[in-house]
Design an enzyme around this catalytic site. Structure first.
Site, PDB file in Angstrom:
ATOM      1  N   TRP A  45     -15.382  11.898 -36.909  1.00  0.00           N
ATOM      2  CA  TRP A  45     -15.352  11.955 -35.444  1.00  0.00           C
ATOM      3  C   TRP A  45     -15.997  13.258 -35.015  1.00  0.00           C
ATOM      4  CZ3 TRP A  45     -14.143   7.636 -33.066  1.00  0.00           C
ATOM      5  CH2 TRP A  45     -13.303   6.721 -33.703  1.00  0.00           C
ATOM      6  N   ASP A 104     -20.554   1.578 -35.433  1.00  0.00           N
ATOM      7  CA  ASP A 104     -19.224   2.199 -35.346  1.00  0.00           C
ATOM      8  C   ASP A 104     -18.075   1.201 -35.398  1.00  0.00           C
ATOM      9  OD1 ASP A 104     -20.473   4.639 -35.096  1.00  0.00           O
ATOM     10  OD2 ASP A 104     -20.319   4.704 -32.912  1.00  0.00           O
ATOM     11  N   CYS A 129      -5.404   1.376   6.604  1.00  0.00           N
ATOM     12  CA  CYS A 129      -6.155   0.187   7.023  1.00  0.00           C
ATOM     13  C   CYS A 129      -5.570  -0.364   8.327  1.00  0.00           C
ATOM     14  CB  CYS A 129      -6.120  -0.879   5.939  1.00  0.00           C
ATOM     15  SG  CYS A 129      -4.476  -1.533   5.574  1.00  0.00           S
ATOM     16  N   THR A 163     -24.033   0.434 -31.137  1.00  0.00           N
ATOM     17  CA  THR A 163     -22.733   1.101 -31.240  1.00  0.00           C
ATOM     18  C   THR A 163     -21.715   0.194 -31.917  1.00  0.00           C
ATOM     19  OG1 THR A 163     -23.139   2.465 -29.288  1.00  0.00           O
ATOM     20  CG2 THR A 163     -20.847   2.137 -29.913  1.00  0.00           C
ATOM     21  N   GLU A 172       1.243   3.753   2.080  1.00  0.00           N
ATOM     22  CA  GLU A 172       1.937   4.091   3.315  1.00  0.00           C
ATOM     23  C   GLU A 172       3.236   3.295   3.466  1.00  0.00           C
ATOM     24  OE1 GLU A 172      -2.561   4.085   4.336  1.00  0.00           O
ATOM     25  OE2 GLU A 172      -1.185   3.157   2.886  1.00  0.00           O
ATOM     26  N   SER A 220     -31.898   3.994 -21.178  1.00  0.00           N
ATOM     27  CA  SER A 220     -32.286   2.992 -20.179  1.00  0.00           C
ATOM     28  C   SER A 220     -31.598   3.248 -18.843  1.00  0.00           C
ATOM     29  CB  SER A 220     -31.938   1.591 -20.679  1.00  0.00           C
ATOM     30  OG  SER A 220     -32.702   1.253 -21.813  1.00  0.00           O
ATOM     31  N   HIS A 259       0.843  -1.188   0.000  1.00  0.00           N
ATOM     32  CA  HIS A 259       0.000   0.000   0.000  1.00  0.00           C
ATOM     33  C   HIS A 259       0.886   1.249   0.000  1.00  0.00           C
ATOM     34  CE1 HIS A 259      -3.814  -2.134   1.745  1.00  0.00           C
ATOM     35  NE2 HIS A 259      -3.315  -2.738   0.684  1.00  0.00           N
TER      36      HIS A 259
END
Length: 370
Positions: free
Chosen positions: A172, A202, A77, A198, A54, A307, A52
Site C-alpha cells: 500500500w 489491484d 424549502c 485498476t 428544520e 481522460s 428535514h
C-alpha cells in the site's frame, strides 16, 4: 449551553456533516433551535422521504420554539416535495429569527424560502460560514444546478509522483490513517469510479468499510462504476462479490458473448459511445446524473484520470502524498492522458487545504476555481 451565536451555527454545520452519505439526492442540512441562549432543539436531514433538519429540530424543541432563533445550514424549502415545506413548519412553530448559512441554488427554492419567512415577519440573516456550508453540499450544488455529478479525483502517490512500482505493485502506498479516511470519503459519496486496469491489477473491493453504512434509498454501499471500454474486467473480480451495486460502462457495441459473461456477475452493463475503445466520459456522467447520482469519487487509474482531466471533468482533487521514493522510468504516474504542452496551461487548484494522516499529507483543492 453555547456561549456565542457563531457556536450555534458551528453546531448546525456539525450536524449537517453527520447527515452526509444518507440524504442524497437531497442536501445534508443541520439545524439548531435556540431559546434564551440555550439549545432547545437539534436536527439533521433524514433519508429521502423522511423529515428535514428544520422539522427534526422543531420537534425536539416543542413549545420552546415559540419566539426562538433557528440556525440552519441551508435555506429552508418552501415547496411541497416528498415532505411538506419547511418554511411552513418554521412559521407555525413561532420562530422569530432565522440564521441561514447558504441560500439554496435549487430553482425550486432559490430565495423562495427566505421570501416566505420574511413575509411572515421573521428576521432573516444569511451568509454566516457560507463557505463551509457550501463545501458540505458541494455535490448537491453541482448536481442541482447542472444535472451532472460532482467529480472528485482521489489518488495516493509517492513523493516522486508514482502510484505504483514498475511491476505494478501499489499495496500500500498510503498509511493506515489515510486508508481509514478514504473509507469515510467512500461513505459520503454516491458512487466510486475506477478504470478496468485498476480492477485487473489491484482487484479492489471498493466498499465503504468501518462506517455505519447508508440508509433509505441510498443503499448500504456507494454505487461502484467500472469504466471498461473493451470489457476486459475478469468475472472473478472481488468487486462483483461485494454488497451493493456495480455498473459497468463498456464501448458500444461490446459483443453478445462478452456482454453475457459480464451480466452473469450481477453487474449492470451500460453500452456507451467510445472512440478507439475509450468511453465517452461526458456521456457516462450525464447518465449517472439522470440516475440522481450527485457525487462520484474516482480512485484510478492513471488513464482514467488523464481522460477526466483532459476533458476538464474534474471538480476537486484529493491527493494523498506519502514520504517515500519509488523511482523508475516505467513506474506509473498519478495522471496520464495527453496533458498540457505549456506550464501556463496546467490545471491550477484553488482553495487549497492540507491535512496530515500519520506520515501522509493530503492536499485538496478545486480545479480552476470550480
Amino acid at each position: 449551553m453555547l456561549a456565542h451565536p457563531k457556536d450555534f451555527m458551528e453546531c448546525a454545520l456539525s450536524l449537517a456533516g453527520l447527515a452526509l452519505g444518507y440524504t442524497s439526492p437531497n442536501p445534508a442540512v443541520g439545524a439548531v433551535v435556540v431559546r434564551d441562549g440555550v439549545v432547545a432543539g437539534l436536527g439533521h436531514t433524514q433519508p429521502p422521504g423522511s423529515e428535514h433538519a428544520e422539522v427534526m429540530a422543531l420537534r425536539q424543541a416543542g413549545q420552546r420554539a415559540k419566539g426562538a432563533t433557528m440556525y440552519v445550514t441551508l435555506e429552508p424549502c418552501a415547496h411541497q416535495g416528498r415532505t411538506p415545506p419547511c418554511t411552513e413548519a418554521i412559521i407555525d412553530a413561532g420562530i422569530s429569527e432565522v440564521h441561514v448559512a447558504l441560500a439554496d441554488p435549487n430553482p425550486l427554492v432559490s430565495g423562495k424560502g427566505l421570501k416566505a419567512l420574511k413575509a411572515a415577519g421573521i428576521r432573516i440573516f444569511v451568509g454566516q460560514y457560507e463557505d463551509r456550508a457550501r463545501e458540505i453540499n458541494e455535490g448537491y450544488i453541482k448536481y442541482i444546478t447542472t444535472g451532472i455529478p460532482f467529480v472528485i479525483a482521489k489518488f495516493a502517490m509517492s513523493l516522486d509522483g508514482k502510484i505504483a512500482t514498475k511491476t505494478g505493485d501499489s499495496k500500500w502506498i498510503s498509511g493506515e490513517e489515510s486508508l481509514k479516511f478514504v473509507h469515510y470519503l467512500r461513505h459520503a459519496v454516491d458512487a466510486i469510479m475506477v478504470g478496468a486496469n485498476t480492477v485487473v491489477i489491484d482487484d479492489p473491493q471498493l466498499t465503504a468499510r468501518g462506517c455505519s453504512g447508508k440508509g433509505g434509498r441510498t443503499k448500504l454501499q456507494p454505487l461502484r462504476v467500472i469504466v471498461d471500454g473493451k470489457g476486459r474486467t475478469p468475472t472473478s473480480a472481488r468487486i462483483f462479490k461485494e454488497p451493493g451495486k456495480t455498473l459497468m460502462a463498456v464501448a458500444k457495441p461490446l459483443g453478445a458473448k462478452a456482454t453475457e459473461g459480464l451480466k452473469q456477475t450481477g453487474a449492470e452493463i451500460v453500452e456507451l459511445s467510445a472512440e478507439k475503445g475509450v468511453i465517452d466520459l461526458k456521456q457516462l456522467l450525464a447518465l449517472l446524473g439522470k440516475r440522481e447520482v450527485t457525487s462520484v469519487m474516482v480512485e484510478g487509474g492513471s488513464h482514467l484520470f488523464g481522460s477526466l482531466f483532459d476533458n476538464n471533468l474534474v471538480d476537486k482533487v484529493l491527493a494523498f502524498v506519502t514520504p517515500i521514493i519509488i523511482g523508475g522510468d516505467r513506474a506509473m504516474s498519478a495522471v496520464g492522458g495527453s496533458g498540457v504542452k505549456k506550464m501556463a496551461d496546467a490545471l491550477k487548484l484553488k482553495r487549497i487545504k492540507i491535512m496530515e494522516f500519520g506520515d501522509d499529507i493530503m492536499i485538496s483543492g478545486y480545479v480552476n476555481g470550480k
